[in-house]
Design a protein around this motif. Sequence first.
Motif, PDB file in Angstrom:
ATOM      1  N   ARG A 166     -26.146  -1.343  -6.004  1.00  0.00           N
ATOM      2  CA  ARG A 166     -26.464  -0.943  -4.634  1.00  0.00           C
ATOM      3  C   ARG A 166     -25.768   0.375  -4.283  1.00  0.00           C
ATOM      4  O   ARG A 166     -26.344   1.233  -3.615  1.00  0.00           O
ATOM      5  N   ALA A 167     -24.530   0.532  -4.748  1.00  0.00           N
ATOM      6  CA  ALA A 167     -23.812   1.778  -4.466  1.00  0.00           C
ATOM      7  C   ALA A 167     -24.473   2.971  -5.133  1.00  0.00           C
ATOM      8  O   ALA A 167     -24.503   4.077  -4.581  1.00  0.00           O
ATOM      9  N   ALA A 168     -25.029   2.744  -6.344  1.00  0.00           N
ATOM     10  CA  ALA A 168     -25.691   3.844  -7.054  1.00  0.00           C
ATOM     11  C   ALA A 168     -26.968   4.273  -6.351  1.00  0.00           C
ATOM     12  O   ALA A 168     -27.361   5.450  -6.395  1.00  0.00           O
ATOM     13  N   ARG A 169     -27.641   3.322  -5.684  1.00  0.00           N
ATOM     14  CA  ARG A 169     -28.896   3.649  -4.985  1.00  0.00           C
ATOM     15  C   ARG A 169     -28.661   4.192  -3.582  1.00  0.00           C
ATOM     16  O   ARG A 169     -29.572   4.757  -2.980  1.00  0.00           O
ATOM     17  N   ALA A 170     -27.462   4.007  -3.043  1.00  0.00           N
ATOM     18  CA  ALA A 170     -27.185   4.439  -1.671  1.00  0.00           C
ATOM     19  C   ALA A 170     -27.237   5.957  -1.560  1.00  0.00           C
ATOM     20  O   ALA A 170     -26.870   6.679  -2.492  1.00  0.00           O
ATOM     21  N   ARG A 171     -27.707   6.424  -0.412  1.00  0.00           N
ATOM     22  CA  ARG A 171     -27.784   7.859  -0.171  1.00  0.00           C
ATOM     23  C   ARG A 171     -26.394   8.385   0.169  1.00  0.00           C
ATOM     24  O   ARG A 171     -25.713   7.877   1.046  1.00  0.00           O
ATOM     25  N   HIS A 172     -25.972   9.385  -0.559  1.00  0.00           N
ATOM     26  CA  HIS A 172     -24.637   9.934  -0.361  1.00  0.00           C
ATOM     27  C   HIS A 172     -24.652  10.991   0.754  1.00  0.00           C
ATOM     28  O   HIS A 172     -25.683  11.632   1.011  1.00  0.00           O
ATOM     29  N   LEU A 173     -23.501  11.144   1.391  1.00  0.00           N
ATOM     30  CA  LEU A 173     -23.390  12.120   2.461  1.00  0.00           C
ATOM     31  C   LEU A 173     -23.507  13.536   1.901  1.00  0.00           C
ATOM     32  O   LEU A 173     -22.915  13.860   0.866  1.00  0.00           O
TER      33      LEU A 173
END
Length: 200
Positions: A166-173
Amino acid sequence: KRQLESTGFGCFGLSLEVSGSKLIFSRPRGIPRLSEISIGRTVLITEEDGSPSIDDPSTTISGEVDNVSERSIVVSTTYERIPEGQQYRVDLGPNMSTYERIDKVLDRLQSCEKPSKKIKNRMGIVSPCTPLADAIFADVAETSGAANKWDPSTRPKPNANSDISRAARARHLATKPRPPCETAPEPRKLNESQQRAQDM
């Protein structure tokens, strides 16, 4: 099994041809590209439908890979008896060279004299017969035991809902572009040979 082959940790459905201490494994559709099984690595050899068991030579034997090609896997082994079966599987085994280095270090540590005020520790690594040394030996024994019982077929399947997925798919700032802090230097004048190379 498909997952092990796709990740390079194993190969299945292999026919066996014995040539002295060499075991030659092949199959009609060829050998896939195995990223983890390469020359010099230790592999486990088991009957196709069995599960690797390092503690049972009648089920699993080990050997060292001599060659890997599109057509075959050649393995050297010291075992005289091969597990019975029509087809075989080859799995990545424990790293024996690492075990040998660990054994040498432990032998050196254990052969040192007990530290005292009169005799300084000659190794300079860790003093034996101390709580720290006992903790290191216990940790090595636990890790070695776990590695011996490791079975590649029990690796967990990919989980798209795990925290790391899930962290890998999250959109980064988004980060702001960093402006240059200094002015660009003036271009340097080329010498004669550099100028000729530029003009070519």
